[in-house]
Design a protein around this motif. Structure first.
Motif, PDB file in Angstrom:
ATOM      1  N   UNK A 194      -5.278   0.409  -8.732  1.00  0.00           N
ATOM      2  CA  UNK A 194      -5.358   0.329 -10.205  1.00  0.00           C
ATOM      3  C   UNK A 194      -6.593   1.102 -10.681  1.00  0.00           C
ATOM      4  N   UNK A 195      -6.419   1.880 -11.716  1.00  0.00           N
ATOM      5  CA  UNK A 195      -7.546   2.594 -12.322  1.00  0.00           C
ATOM      6  C   UNK A 195      -8.323   1.621 -13.224  1.00  0.00           C
ATOM      7  N   UNK A 196      -9.635   1.498 -12.977  1.00  0.00           N
ATOM      8  CA  UNK A 196     -10.475   0.638 -13.805  1.00  0.00           C
ATOM      9  C   UNK A 196     -11.721   1.433 -14.205  1.00  0.00           C
ATOM     10  N   UNK A 197     -12.427   0.948 -15.195  1.00  0.00           N
ATOM     11  CA  UNK A 197     -13.690   1.556 -15.599  1.00  0.00           C
ATOM     12  C   UNK A 197     -14.819   0.681 -15.081  1.00  0.00           C
ATOM     13  N   UNK A 198     -15.722   1.281 -14.331  1.00  0.00           N
ATOM     14  CA  UNK A 198     -16.841   0.546 -13.758  1.00  0.00           C
ATOM     15  C   UNK A 198     -18.128   1.293 -14.107  1.00  0.00           C
ATOM     16  N   UNK A 199     -19.029   0.615 -14.792  1.00  0.00           N
ATOM     17  CA  UNK A 199     -20.249   1.266 -15.276  1.00  0.00           C
ATOM     18  C   UNK A 199     -19.905   2.477 -16.141  1.00  0.00           C
ATOM     19  N   UNK A 200     -18.830   2.378 -16.897  1.00  0.00           N
ATOM     20  CA  UNK A 200     -18.464   3.457 -17.810  1.00  0.00           C
ATOM     21  C   UNK A 200     -17.742   4.618 -17.150  1.00  0.00           C
ATOM     22  N   UNK A 201     -17.468   4.512 -15.859  1.00  0.00           N
ATOM     23  CA  UNK A 201     -16.787   5.613 -15.166  1.00  0.00           C
ATOM     24  C   UNK A 201     -15.456   5.125 -14.599  1.00  0.00           C
ATOM     25  N   UNK A 202     -14.444   6.022 -14.597  1.00  0.00           N
ATOM     26  CA  UNK A 202     -13.159   5.615 -13.998  1.00  0.00           C
ATOM     27  C   UNK A 202     -13.297   5.511 -12.482  1.00  0.00           C
ATOM     28  N   UNK A 203     -12.752   4.484 -11.918  1.00  0.00           N
ATOM     29  CA  UNK A 203     -12.731   4.319 -10.451  1.00  0.00           C
ATOM     30  C   UNK A 203     -11.416   3.656 -10.062  1.00  0.00           C
ATOM     31  N   UNK A 204     -11.070   3.782  -8.815  1.00  0.00           N
ATOM     32  CA  UNK A 204      -9.804   3.192  -8.329  1.00  0.00           C
ATOM     33  C   UNK A 204     -10.149   1.889  -7.616  1.00  0.00           C
ATOM     34  N   UNK A 205      -9.638   0.790  -8.130  1.00  0.00           N
ATOM     35  CA  UNK A 205      -9.813  -0.506  -7.487  1.00  0.00           C
ATOM     36  C   UNK A 205      -8.603  -0.778  -6.601  1.00  0.00           C
ATOM     37  N   UNK A 206      -8.854  -1.092  -5.333  1.00  0.00           N
ATOM     38  CA  UNK A 206      -7.767  -1.312  -4.368  1.00  0.00           C
ATOM     39  C   UNK A 206      -7.883  -2.721  -3.812  1.00  0.00           C
ATOM     40  N   UNK A 207      -6.798  -3.475  -3.920  1.00  0.00           N
ATOM     41  CA  UNK A 207      -6.716  -4.810  -3.321  1.00  0.00           C
ATOM     42  C   UNK A 207      -5.674  -4.766  -2.219  1.00  0.00           C
ATOM     43  N   UNK A 208      -6.062  -5.229  -1.024  1.00  0.00           N
ATOM     44  CA  UNK A 208      -5.170  -5.150   0.134  1.00  0.00           C
ATOM     45  C   UNK A 208      -4.977  -6.536   0.746  1.00  0.00           C
ATOM     46  N   UNK A 209      -3.839  -6.714   1.379  1.00  0.00           N
ATOM     47  CA  UNK A 209      -3.565  -7.934   2.143  1.00  0.00           C
ATOM     48  C   UNK A 209      -2.801  -7.571   3.405  1.00  0.00           C
ATOM     49  N   UNK A 210      -3.077  -8.315   4.454  1.00  0.00           N
ATOM     50  CA  UNK A 210      -2.458  -8.014   5.760  1.00  0.00           C
ATOM     51  C   UNK A 210      -0.966  -8.331   5.745  1.00  0.00           C
ATOM     52  N   UNK A 211      -0.168  -7.427   6.297  1.00  0.00           N
ATOM     53  CA  UNK A 211       1.282  -7.662   6.455  1.00  0.00           C
ATOM     54  C   UNK A 211       1.653  -7.612   7.929  1.00  0.00           C
ATOM     55  N   UNK A 212       0.667  -7.877   8.812  1.00  0.00           N
ATOM     56  CA  UNK A 212       0.924  -7.802  10.254  1.00  0.00           C
ATOM     57  C   UNK A 212       1.983  -8.817  10.674  1.00  0.00           C
ATOM     58  N   UNK A 213       1.878 -10.052  10.123  1.00  0.00           N
ATOM     59  CA  UNK A 213       2.865 -11.072  10.511  1.00  0.00           C
ATOM     60  C   UNK A 213       4.264 -10.653  10.113  1.00  0.00           C
ATOM     61  N   UNK A 214       4.392 -10.044   8.923  1.00  0.00           N
ATOM     62  CA  UNK A 214       5.727  -9.610   8.480  1.00  0.00           C
ATOM     63  C   UNK A 214       6.302  -8.543   9.395  1.00  0.00           C
ATOM     64  N   UNK A 215       5.444  -7.602   9.827  1.00  0.00           N
ATOM     65  CA  UNK A 215       5.908  -6.541  10.727  1.00  0.00           C
ATOM     66  C   UNK A 215       6.380  -7.122  12.059  1.00  0.00           C
ATOM     67  N   UNK A 216       5.643  -8.142  12.544  1.00  0.00           N
ATOM     68  CA  UNK A 216       6.043  -8.786  13.803  1.00  0.00           C
ATOM     69  C   UNK A 216       7.383  -9.476  13.623  1.00  0.00           C
ATOM     70  N   UNK A 217       7.572 -10.132  12.466  1.00  0.00           N
ATOM     71  CA  UNK A 217       8.842 -10.826  12.222  1.00  0.00           C
ATOM     72  C   UNK A 217       9.995  -9.838  12.114  1.00  0.00           C
ATOM     73  N   UNK A 218       9.747  -8.697  11.463  1.00  0.00           N
ATOM     74  CA  UNK A 218      10.807  -7.696  11.342  1.00  0.00           C
ATOM     75  C   UNK A 218      11.228  -7.177  12.720  1.00  0.00           C
ATOM     76  N   UNK A 219      10.234  -6.953  13.596  1.00  0.00           N
ATOM     77  CA  UNK A 219      10.556  -6.491  14.949  1.00  0.00           C
ATOM     78  C   UNK A 219      11.356  -7.545  15.699  1.00  0.00           C
TER      79      UNK A 219
END
Length: 872
Positions: free
Chosen positions: A107-132
């Motif tokens: 998501x593009x956000x403004x931080x200290x008056x400047x545009x920056x990209x904020x990235x939120x991540x979560x692990x999907x390792x368990x899902x990949x194991x289940x799919x296999x």
């Protein structure tokens, strides 16, 4: 749209502290440089880095398998009007080089008056194991289905064990399977059948079932004695596997399991499975394998019952008590098929009392599921063979209809006439449900609901057989989507899956209800048009499909229009092929021709395609031996100064002098070499030959002479290409890097990996210059011209050829010269054949020329004579 991160109530340090407590993996990126400007403690803990190590790191170093182009697309998507958040999936590289699969929200956000990209991540390792795991289970369900179907068909006991082993390996994902039986005389277990890799594991193997022997303490011996499944999910750590560890380690097995196969309630044989990974035998796999062994045991018992059929009447008199207390539902009817006996299990299953059943026909007649023809066929079999078995539908007293497996044996009287009918019934409700699921998984694509490759191939085979009898024809359409990989790479596999579903719907709508449509896998589809022999009619339907697939896609999770296209090949039965495999192969060949011709089109198979394919195979076979047999030769084409006409450069060009075909064009064999990886060895030979000649000519004629050597993108991307070895070779022969130019194609710079970048920089550091070949014919990567210190642009000969007659080509050539000079690059024009072309290029300020106007490519000796004659 940008969201301002509030900083009024907390300072930067407090904000860091707050975000460190958030369980999500958070980081921020500079949208211009893609460098990390912020990370929280959760990300550091997950990946093992320190904050200092990640500070300023480019996201391409942290993400696995994602190019600069991919991240630039992400930034561009976030910049689109109205697009707030972009979701995607990828793997992050931890400090210990392990990979963590994650889902990302950008998501593009403004931080200290400047545009920056904020990235939120979560692990999907368990899902990949289940799919296999789901995939593995699907394969094992397929194995179980195949075994069940074979059990119904087979009449030979010897066919069962090889089938079980084959299914466990081919569909169950096992490395090797074997069945062992105890030799009562020797006391050792002997392998009776095996299938898969590592069969030499069984050579001279000693396995016992006795607990007093070390060779009897393993999983097989334990399974035999205790009549139960025994799992070893870590073969090298299990104490009982000591006698066989060295054999297993040599092959690479990490886990095994032993499943007893019963016969008449006793262990008859042991099914042994091996796998290259630990802990693969989970509850579901074990249950499926046990069910498979149970089905085999059921079949073995049926074989035994068949053998004992004629003695059944006498046995019934001795087994009345067993009959009454059996857990399996049983029934005896008289010669008119009226019930005279049922046991307690039958009463419990049906819900009827003895008085309600006795003297009446069996209850399967009440279900209403079987036709008169079914009963006629059953009685015909009973009269002929005195035996029948199969699936039937019965009805309980509460009106519930359910499936049963019915086995009927006929007891004959002294005159050989039917006296009694003895039936056993087993409730197979769960088994039928499982079979239906397995059948659907085995015959249909789970994503689109279309037929899969297996079912389509079977239908095609059946139609061809019908065509042989009824003189009909049909057409096969082989469809491959264009640009689909880009959809997956940029928009994610979820969007790609939605598109595949929509593609299946469009093909079905265009092909009509009478056609068979299948998804063969990935982005490949096939259509069978029945009773069609008119090319015009088929072409109309095929073109309609191509047109529909070229229309924009409006997918639910993406507001933009997404465009792809399709390439299609068409083959007819019987004109182009006489069996399913041949037709599919030829339709696929025609599809590749359509793709090579520019995509978004259809192409009919012709005999010329087959000849072309055979010619290609022959050429590939000869190409593998050409380097060893010294059939390659280097030619050198001079490159002249446009102003003075002096030869100051030359391009090294490889030629193949085939022993029977003569000179073969590089345009014909270089793509084959790239496709097969032979370009690595060939490129190494070209480089060493070129620098050897260069050293000779630099010493004898011109210290400033430069020789250009072409490098394929495959060489850059393959780790087998050792640039360091090449540079060491230059030092060994005493050649300065400034005497060499490496020619690359512009497409190489569109997907620059760390490995490619390192190789380009290694050339630069050695003083070797870089020339971009065929500039203007592809996706010109202008932003990379300075980043990688490109020294020369080569105007493609397609522009030079018509520049004196086509104004647009002349304008393009002039624009390239002007742009290059503005960037501080020199320009070489390829394919200069006429004085008029030379003069026009010279008027544009072009620096160098190459082509027949100056000299054709020359053998090394001829080029040397030219250098000596003009006194360079």
């Amino acid at each position: 749209m940008q969201t301002e991160i509030p900083t009024l109530l907390v300072g930067p340090n407090q904000l860091q502290h707050l975000l460190d407590k958030i369980p999500s993996l958070l980081f921020m990126l500079d949208p211009n440089t893609l460098e990390l400007t912020f990370v929280n403690d959760t990300l550091l803990a997950a990946l093992g880095y320190t904050r200092d190590e990640l500070a300023g790191m480019n996201i391409m170093r942290l993400s696995v398998g994602r190019s600069a182009t991919y991240w630039q697309h992400m930034v561009a998507f976030l910049g689109d009007e109205g697009l707030v958040t972009v979701d995607t999936e990828l793997a992050l590289r931890a400090r210990d080089a392990s990979e963590l699969p994650v889902g990302l929200a950008l998501r593009i956000v403004a931080f200290d008056g400047k545009p920056t990209i904020l990235v939120a991540a979560h692990s999907i390792a368990d899902r990949k194991i289940k799919e296999a795991r789901i995939t593995r289970l699907s394969h094992f369900y397929k194995a179980l289905s195949e075994v069940n179907q074979a059990i119904v068909r087979t009449r030979q006991e010897a066919e069962l064990f090889p089938l079980v082993c084959k299914m466990a390996v081919d569909f169950g994902g096992m490395a090797m399977a074997w069945v062992g039986k105890l030799n009562e005389t020797t006391g050792w277990v002997e392998p009776v059948v095996s299938y898969g890799d590592g069969a030499d594991y069984l050579d001279h193997i000693e396995i016992s079932v006795e607990s007093t022997k070390e060779a009897g303490l393993g999983p097989l011996g334990q399974a035999f004695r205790e009549q139960r499944t025994v799992l070893v999910n870590d073969f090298m750590a299990e104490p009982g596997t000591v006698p066989w560890r060295e054999r297993a380690a040599r092959i690479g097995w990490q886990a095994s399991a032993a499943f007893p196969i019963l016969r008449a309630g006793k262990v008859f044989a042991i099914l042994n499975l091996y796998h290259v990974k630990k802990n693969v035998f989970d509850d579901e796999i074990v249950r499926l394998a046990e069910e498979m062994c149970g089905d085999v045991a059921f079949a073995l018992d049926n074989f035994d019952r068949e053998k004992n059929r004629q003695a059944l009447e006498q046995e019934l008199k001795l087994a009345a008590l067993v009959f009454e207390h059996s857990s399996q539902a049983m029934m005896v009817t008289d010669e008119r098929n009226r019930v005279i006996f049922v046991n307690k299990a039958y009463i419990d299953s049906s819900g009827y009392s003895v008085d309600e059943i006795k003297g009446k026909p069996p209850l399967i007649a009440n279900s209403g599921r079987h036709s008169k023809a079914f009963y006629r066929a059953m009685w015909t079999t009973l009269k002929k063979h005195h035996y029948w078995q199969g699936r039937v539908w019965s009805q309980r007293k509460n009106k519930e209809v359910f499936p049963e497996w019915l086995t009927v044996n006929v007891v004959l009287d002294a005159e050989g006439q039917p006296y009694r009918y003895v039936a056993t019934l087993s409730d197979i409700t769960e088994k039928v449900r499982s079979e239906e699921t397995i059948w659907k998984q085995a015959n249909f694509d789970m994503l689109t609901g279309l037929s899969n490759r297996y079912r389509m191939h079977r239908q095609l085979t059946d139609e061809i057989k019908r065509g042989q009898d009824e003189d009909i024809s049909l057409a096969v359409l082989y469809i491959d989507l264009d640009q689909f990989k880009e959809v997956n790479d940029t928009l994610g596999h979820q969007t790609g899956d939605l598109m595949l579903v929509e593609v299946g719907g469009r093909i079905s709508a265009s092909a009509g209800a009478s056609a068979t449509i299948a998804r063969l896998g990935g982005d490949e589809f096939a259509v069978i048009l029945f009773d069609r022999d008119a090319a015009e009619e088929v072409a109309h339907i095929a073109q309609e499909i191509v047109n529909k697939l070229a229309e924009p896609f409006h997918l639910s999770d993406d507001p933009r229009n997404i465009y792809i296209s399709a390439s299609m090949g068409i083959a007819f039965y019987p004109a182009d092929g006489r069996d399913a495999d041949d037709l599919l192969k030829k339709a696929e060949q025609a599809m590749y021709v359509a793709k090579q011709a520019g995509r978004n089109r259809l192409n009919f198979y012709t005999s010329g395609l087959q000849e072309k394919a055979q010619k290609r195979l022959n050429l590939l076979r000869d190409l593998r031996d050409a380097l060893v047999k010294q059939q390659f030769e280097l030619y050198f084409q001079p490159i002249v100064d446009m102003t003075s006409g002096a030869i100051i450069k030359a391009e090294a060009l490889v030629r193949w002098n085939h022993p029977t075909r003569g000179m073969i064009s590089p345009a014909e064999f270089i793509p084959l070499a790239e496709e097969t990886g032979l370009i690595i060895a060939l490129g190494d030979w070209v480089f060493k030959q070129a620098v050897s000649w260069t050293k000779r000519w630099v010493d004898a004629y011109a210290a400033d002479l430069q020789i250009s050597v072409n490098m394929s993108p495959v060489q850059f991307k393959d780790d087998a290409t050792q640039i360091g070895v090449w540079l060491d070779h230059l030092g060994e022969i005493g050649l300065d890097g400034r005497n060499l130019v490496i020619e690359i194609t512009e497409g190489l710079l569109l997907d620059v990996t760390a490995s490619i970048s390192d190789k380009l920089l290694a050339f630069r550091d050695a003083g070797i210059q870089i020339s971009m070949d065929d500039f203007g014919t592809g996706y010109s990567a202008l932003s990379y011209l300075k980043k990688f210190d490109i020294d020369y642009l080569k105007i493609d000969q397609s522009f030079v050829h018509d520049m004196t007659t086509v104004a647009s080509d002349a304008a393009l050539a002039e624009a390239i010269v002007v742009m290059a000079h503005k960037l501080g690059l020199k320009v070489i024009a390829e394919g200069v054949e006429t004085t008029q072309q030379h003069d026009l290029l010279l008027s544009y300020g072009c620096d160098y020329g190459q082509g027949y106007r100056y000299a054709k490519p020359l053998r090394a000796g001829e080029f040397e004579k030219l250098l000596a004659a003009i006194g360079v």
